[in-house]
Write an enzyme that holds these catalytic residues in place. Structure first.
Site, PDB file in Angstrom:
ATOM      1  N   GLU A  24       0.692  -1.183   0.170  1.00 23.99           N
ATOM      2  CA  GLU A  24      -0.073  -0.212   0.029  1.00 23.99           C
ATOM      3  C   GLU A  24       0.807   1.263  -0.109  1.00 23.99           C
ATOM      4  O   GLU A  24       1.870   1.477   0.626  1.00 23.99           O
ATOM      5  CB  GLU A  24      -1.023  -0.077   1.349  1.00 23.99           C
ATOM      6  CG  GLU A  24      -1.898   1.039   1.464  1.00 23.99           C
ATOM      7  CD  GLU A  24      -2.711   0.937   2.622  1.00 23.99           C
ATOM      8  OE1 GLU A  24      -3.867   1.523   2.669  1.00 23.99           O
ATOM      9  OE2 GLU A  24      -2.340   0.281   3.698  1.00 23.99           O
ATOM     10  N   LYS A  47      -8.725   3.314  -2.747  1.00 25.09           N
ATOM     11  CA  LYS A  47      -9.458   3.075  -1.534  1.00 25.09           C
ATOM     12  C   LYS A  47     -10.464   3.727  -0.924  1.00 25.09           C
ATOM     13  O   LYS A  47     -10.546   5.073  -0.908  1.00 25.09           O
ATOM     14  CB  LYS A  47      -8.333   3.210  -0.157  1.00 25.09           C
ATOM     15  CG  LYS A  47      -8.902   2.729   1.053  1.00 25.09           C
ATOM     16  CD  LYS A  47      -7.564   2.633   2.109  1.00 25.09           C
ATOM     17  CE  LYS A  47      -7.874   1.706   3.281  1.00 25.09           C
ATOM     18  NZ  LYS A  47      -6.566   1.737   4.101  1.00 25.09           N
ATOM     19  N   CYS A  92      -5.537  -2.864   2.013  1.00 27.35           N
ATOM     20  CA  CYS A  92      -5.618  -2.895   3.541  1.00 27.35           C
ATOM     21  C   CYS A  92      -6.690  -3.383   4.173  1.00 27.35           C
ATOM     22  O   CYS A  92      -7.517  -4.454   3.784  1.00 27.35           O
ATOM     23  CB  CYS A  92      -5.164  -1.667   4.185  1.00 27.35           C
ATOM     24  SG  CYS A  92      -4.641  -1.482   5.838  1.00 27.35           S
TER      25      CYS A  92
END
Length: 332
Positions: free
Chosen positions: A45, A132, A166
């Site tokens: 990430e 995200k 994540c």
């Protein structure tokens, strides 16, 4: 359809806040993976050029913290831009698909950034991105939430390839949207470590492996889970800002934990722990997807669409993207 695919999970640290140097490092790792036969390569990430872990160590509103945030913005990636051009060239050289985490700079709103995963094809083309949807914890201080049109699944010769960042791999609605589109391989990108409020709480390695196995259970996809490790050169710089020795800052951090998990929930590579840099490899027999789906297909015969429905707004970055609402290329 190709039956056996060689996968690679890259575990490495960025050269923090230096996008050019980190891009060069990423390209070297892509080419290394390609030389070892990898056909899908997954990175951590915000690998280019930093995950904003400094919020864990510096007081809110401090000059040191603000200075780092400014440096993050200045080192963020334009999509497309020079960094994506280099990454695409590396993917073409290595003849592989690449999923890599970047800090993406907004094209129209100065000061806004996204936590983004980019998809590159073996011909070097940027074929998609995922932003995200909801930044986690202190990420909200620097990252904007992404858009529904970036819940990306890319068609490949071995079937759909998907990705989430994540903790959103634990989001049941985002997960079901991805699962309903039948990924054969799913990419997970993770930071170098979590805030450990309780020293006895599960660490990054434990949580990432647990999440990868859970996503494999739900999707029946192979999961490539790539975790970062801390950049010790940057932690020395951070230590000077805080007045604490580097070893105190890193005390209790268990970084890394990359793994590759099969649809039968076996950890077929890794976890790579102990803060080590490296590349994990595994040969994925995609027939496992079929046998697992025949038992439980949560988006097919094991679903109840007459009982459950999910609506996803794919209108796109209506505030961020000047092309929002226009037709988009397949997979983008």
């Amino acid at each position: 359809m190709k039956q056996v695919v060689r996968a690679a999970a890259v575990q490495a640290s960025p050269i923090t806040l230096d996008s050019a140097a980190t891009t060069d490092k990423a390209c070297d790792l892509i080419r290394e993976a390609g030389r070892n036969g990898a056909e899908v390569v997954v990175f951590p990430e915000c690998f280019i050029s930093a995950y904003p872990a400094w919020f864990q160590f510096l007081p809110a509103g401090s000059k040191a913290l603000n200075d780092l945030n400014v440096r993050l913005y200045k080192s963020a990636v334009d999509v497309p831009g020079p960094e994506t051009a280099k990454l695409g060239e590396a993917a073409r050289n290595a003849n592989c698909y690449v999923v890599i985490g970047v800090c993406e700079r907004s094209r129209t709103n100065s000061g806004s950034m996204f936590n983004t995963q980019l998809f590159f094809a073996p011909d070097g083309q940027l074929v998609g991105k995922h932003q995200k949807l909801t930044p986690t914890g202190y990420e909200r201080m620097v990252h904007w939430g992404g858009w529904g049109d970036t819940l990306t699944v890319v068609d490949t010769p071995f079937g759909p390839l998907s990705a989430l960042c994540c903790s959103e791999n634990s989001n049941p609605l985002a997960g079901f949207d991805i699962i309903s589109r039948g990924p054969r391989i799913h990419a997970m990108s993770w930071p170098p470590h979590f805030i450990m409020v309780d020293k006895d709480a599960p660490n990054l390695a434990e949580i990432s492996v647990l999440t990868a196995r859970h996503f494999a259970l739900m999707s029946k996809a192979f999961v490539i889970s790539a975790c970062a490790v801390i950049d010790h050169a940057f932690y020395k710089e951070l230590a000077a800002m805080t007045g604490n020795p580097e070893q105190d800052l890193a005390a209790g951090i268990a970084d890394g934990g990359s793994s590759i998990v099969s649809p039968s929930l076996d950890v077929v590579a890794g976890p790579l722990t102990g803060g080590a840099e490296g590349i994990l490899y595994a040969d994925l027999d995609l027939d496992q997807w079929i046998s697992a789906k025949l038992l439980q297909d949560f988006a097919g015969h094991y679903n109840r669409p007459d009982v459950f429905t999910l609506e996803v707004d794919r209108a796109g970055g209506r505030y961020e993207d000047p092309d929002a609402g226009r037709p988009r290329p397949s997979g983008a």
